[in-house]
Design an enzyme around this catalytic site. Structure first.
Site, PDB file in Angstrom:
ATOM      1  N   TYR A 155       0.753  -1.257   0.177  1.00  0.00           N
ATOM      2  CA  TYR A 155      -0.144  -0.141   0.077  1.00  0.00           C
ATOM      3  C   TYR A 155       0.849   1.242  -0.139  1.00  0.00           C
ATOM      4  O   TYR A 155       2.040   1.318   0.343  1.00  0.00           O
ATOM      5  CB  TYR A 155      -0.635  -0.055   1.193  1.00  0.00           C
ATOM      6  CG  TYR A 155      -0.253   0.137   2.458  1.00  0.00           C
ATOM      7  CD1 TYR A 155      -0.074   1.162   3.312  1.00  0.00           C
ATOM      8  CD2 TYR A 155       0.555  -1.059   3.150  1.00  0.00           C
ATOM      9  CE1 TYR A 155       0.780   1.218   4.512  1.00  0.00           C
ATOM     10  CE2 TYR A 155       1.277  -0.936   4.120  1.00  0.00           C
ATOM     11  CZ  TYR A 155       1.288   0.189   4.897  1.00  0.00           C
ATOM     12  OH  TYR A 155       2.188   0.260   5.993  1.00  0.00           O
ATOM     13  N   SER A 215       2.313   3.147  11.349  1.00  0.00           N
ATOM     14  CA  SER A 215       2.737   1.881  10.872  1.00  0.00           C
ATOM     15  C   SER A 215       1.736   1.019  10.483  1.00  0.00           C
ATOM     16  O   SER A 215       0.540   1.187  11.254  1.00  0.00           O
ATOM     17  CB  SER A 215       3.627   1.034  11.804  1.00  0.00           C
ATOM     18  OG  SER A 215       3.614  -0.281  11.620  1.00  0.00           O
ATOM     19  N   LYS A 216       1.482   0.498   9.312  1.00  0.00           N
ATOM     20  CA  LYS A 216       0.335  -0.456   8.905  1.00  0.00           C
ATOM     21  C   LYS A 216       0.129  -1.584   9.801  1.00  0.00           C
ATOM     22  O   LYS A 216      -1.127  -1.813  10.158  1.00  0.00           O
ATOM     23  CB  LYS A 216       0.738  -0.919   7.590  1.00  0.00           C
ATOM     24  CG  LYS A 216      -0.437  -1.726   6.830  1.00  0.00           C
ATOM     25  CD  LYS A 216      -1.848  -1.082   6.525  1.00  0.00           C
ATOM     26  CE  LYS A 216      -2.689  -1.678   5.630  1.00  0.00           C
ATOM     27  NZ  LYS A 216      -3.894  -0.993   5.242  1.00  0.00           N
ATOM     28  N   ARG A 217       1.119  -1.986  10.424  1.00  0.00           N
ATOM     29  CA  ARG A 217       1.140  -3.179  11.424  1.00  0.00           C
ATOM     30  C   ARG A 217       0.119  -2.759  12.770  1.00  0.00           C
ATOM     31  O   ARG A 217      -0.317  -3.530  13.287  1.00  0.00           O
ATOM     32  CB  ARG A 217       2.330  -3.452  11.876  1.00  0.00           C
ATOM     33  CG  ARG A 217       3.267  -4.414  10.849  1.00  0.00           C
ATOM     34  CD  ARG A 217       4.481  -4.930  11.637  1.00  0.00           C
ATOM     35  NE  ARG A 217       5.232  -4.016  12.384  1.00  0.00           N
ATOM     36  CZ  ARG A 217       6.028  -3.464  11.527  1.00  0.00           C
ATOM     37  NH1 ARG A 217       6.319  -3.480  10.184  1.00  0.00           N
ATOM     38  NH2 ARG A 217       6.886  -2.634  12.333  1.00  0.00           N
TER      39      ARG A 217
END
Length: 496
Positions: A33, A265-267
């Site tokens: 992404y 952060s995507k996480r």
């Protein structure tokens, strides 16, 4: 035998490089992404080029094959297109310094690494290292016997097929000074720098080496990247100097943070550009807000179109301090953009969300959109506001009691009993006629308009809070459906 290249080839490569104008590049890795920090880098890079009437390049950095994600390149193109960040050169457009995909340039890097060896700024290393050590250079230069290996001996071992990497040969003494447009001059002791790997055993370059070679060969004048790369900048400088190349202007941007202590952060569930669009934010609002994450145009004004940003953008306005991503602030921007839209444009944007709740095609989506425009902050709020249009909810008669409008069950019953036949007799079902019927009743009874309109709206919508008032809701529902619902309301009140 290690590959040697005629120096005329290097001269020909130099001759291809465009000169005389600003050239910037956005060089994402196709690993998924487009996160907010990536989008900001793309935006600032684009703005620098466009402000200077320069050239903006899209380059795909795909040398880290293990992290590639299928479809990620399409995400990059789609995001750039949606955001209006048009490029002048790239994999899809071509240009004078292509290819613009790193793996399609793989034949270049080995030649430049060999050139650097011949100039004394790199060496072959035959030591057995784990892949992670090769990437990071986590070992002492003093302990590496290959650093001082005789070049002829190194060539012989390579010719016999012994595996090796090519490392940068960092000076053992002194310091490297580099200039950043935001952070100023930065001095680093050479003894603190590692001999980073430039070419891996598989013949592919590391990110750090390919980046420098490509930036030079593409004539990049301004390199925009995150401040996490500040620690690598002295090694980049030494590579430029080792080749005898001009050093581009460095623009290291501080990170975008979730809060005072954590980077986005995507996480951790922080939204990407695609997530924000799916959550009902407008691209123009996202771009405007992202531009102000670490950059200030000066003054109080905050709302700028992309064209206006292009005209006023200056590197001098970029801050050294990290920027905190505030979703409520983005929401404020989004609401401002929605309210500034033309009614026609808002209707087009809102219709898919309206139709999630209003399946009845006889109900005019544009008319419903007109009720929503001044009451909507994010597009995903729209369906929940409209659930009463298709079907009257099962509501409690207590809703008819409202202190402010001085309505109670008995007064509401009288209103509905009287207004139903007046609505039935209206010659046209338009705002003026509907409103006139209610205001004339209020006049006759010598009460405020709200005392008539409150029970009509409750009976028509079955909800205490609605977009639009009694007049608009009745008009959109149509005469027949409005009268049906008002009779249901009257029955509820008569049953009390």
């Amino acid at each position: 035998m290690p590959e040697t290249t005629d120096l005329r080839w290097f001269d020909e490569m130099e001759a291809r490089i465009p000169k005389g104008k600003v050239r910037t590049r956005f060089a994402p890795s196709p690993t998924g992404y487009m996160h907010v920090g990536n989008l900001r880098t793309a935006l600032y890079t684009w703005l620098i080029a466009r402000h200077a009437d320069g050239t903006f390049i899209l380059r795909i950095e795909d040398t880290d094959q293990g992290r590639l994600v299928e479809g990620a390149v399409d995400v990059i193109y789609k995001t750039m297109q949606e955001c209006g960040l048009t490029h002048d050169e790239g994999p899809d457009l071509g240009g004078p310094v292509g290819p613009y995909i790193q793996t399609e340039r793989r034949g270049l890097y080995g030649k430049y690494a060999e050139l650097l060896i011949s100039r004394g700024h790199a060496y072959r290393c035959f030591c057995e290292k784990a892949e992670s050590e090769e990437e990071s250079g986590e070992f002492s230069r003093a302990e590496d016997p290959c650093r001082s290996l005789d070049p002829a001996e190194a060539d012989r071992r390579a010719a016999e097929g012994e595996a090796y990497v090519i490392r940068q040969k960092i000076p053992q003494e002194g310091e490297t000074v580099f200039h950043d447009e935001i952070f100023g001059d930065i001095r680093v002791e050479n003894s603190t720098l590692d001999d980073q790997v430039l070419m891996k055993r598989d013949g592919l370059p590391t990110y750090n080496f390919a980046n420098v070679v490509d930036d030079h060969l593409m004539g990049i004048t301004h390199v925009v990247r995150g401040s996490e790369y500040l620690s690598s900048a002295p090694k980049y400088n030494l590579l430029y100097e080792g080749f005898g190349w001009d050093i581009p202007k460095y623009v290291h941007c501080s990170p975008v943070m979730r809060d005072a202590h954590n980077k986005m952060s995507k996480r951790h569930g922080d939204p990407s550009y695609e997530d924000l669009i799916a959550q009902g934010y407008l691209t123009d609002a996202v771009i405007n807000y992202v531009a102000l994450l670490g950059w200030s145009p000066g003054g109080e004004r905050e709302i700028y179109s992309l064209e206006e940003l292009k005209d006023i953008f200056s590197i001098a306005g970029v801050s050294k301090s990290p920027a905190i991503f505030d979703i409520e602030k983005l929401r404020y921007f989004n609401a401002a953009y929605i309210r500034a839209m033309s009614p026609e444009k808002f209707a087009r944007v809102a219709e898919p969300y309206i139709r999630q709740a209003v399946k009845n095609e006889n109900l005019d989506a544009a008319a419903i959109a007109a009720l929503l425009q001044q009451r909507t902050e994010v597009l995903t709020e729209i369906p929940e506001k409209l659930d009463f249009f298709d079907e009257l909810p099962d509501y409690d008669a207590e809703l008819f009691t409202h202190k402010k409008s001085k309505s109670d069950a008995e007064s509401s019953r009288q209103v509905l009993q009287t207004i139903i036949p007046r609505f039935e007799a209206l010659p046209a079902w338009i705002d003026e006629e509907i409103l006139g019927a209610m205001t004339s009743l209020a006049e006759e009874w010598e009460v405020k308009n709200a005392k008539v309109m409150w029970p009509v709206r409750i009976a028509a919508a079955g909800k205490a809070v609605t977009p639009g008032g009694a007049v608009e809701i009745c008009r959109i529902l149509g005469k027949e459906e409005t009268l049906r619902r008002l009779r249901i309301g009257l029955n509820k009140l008569q049953a009390e």
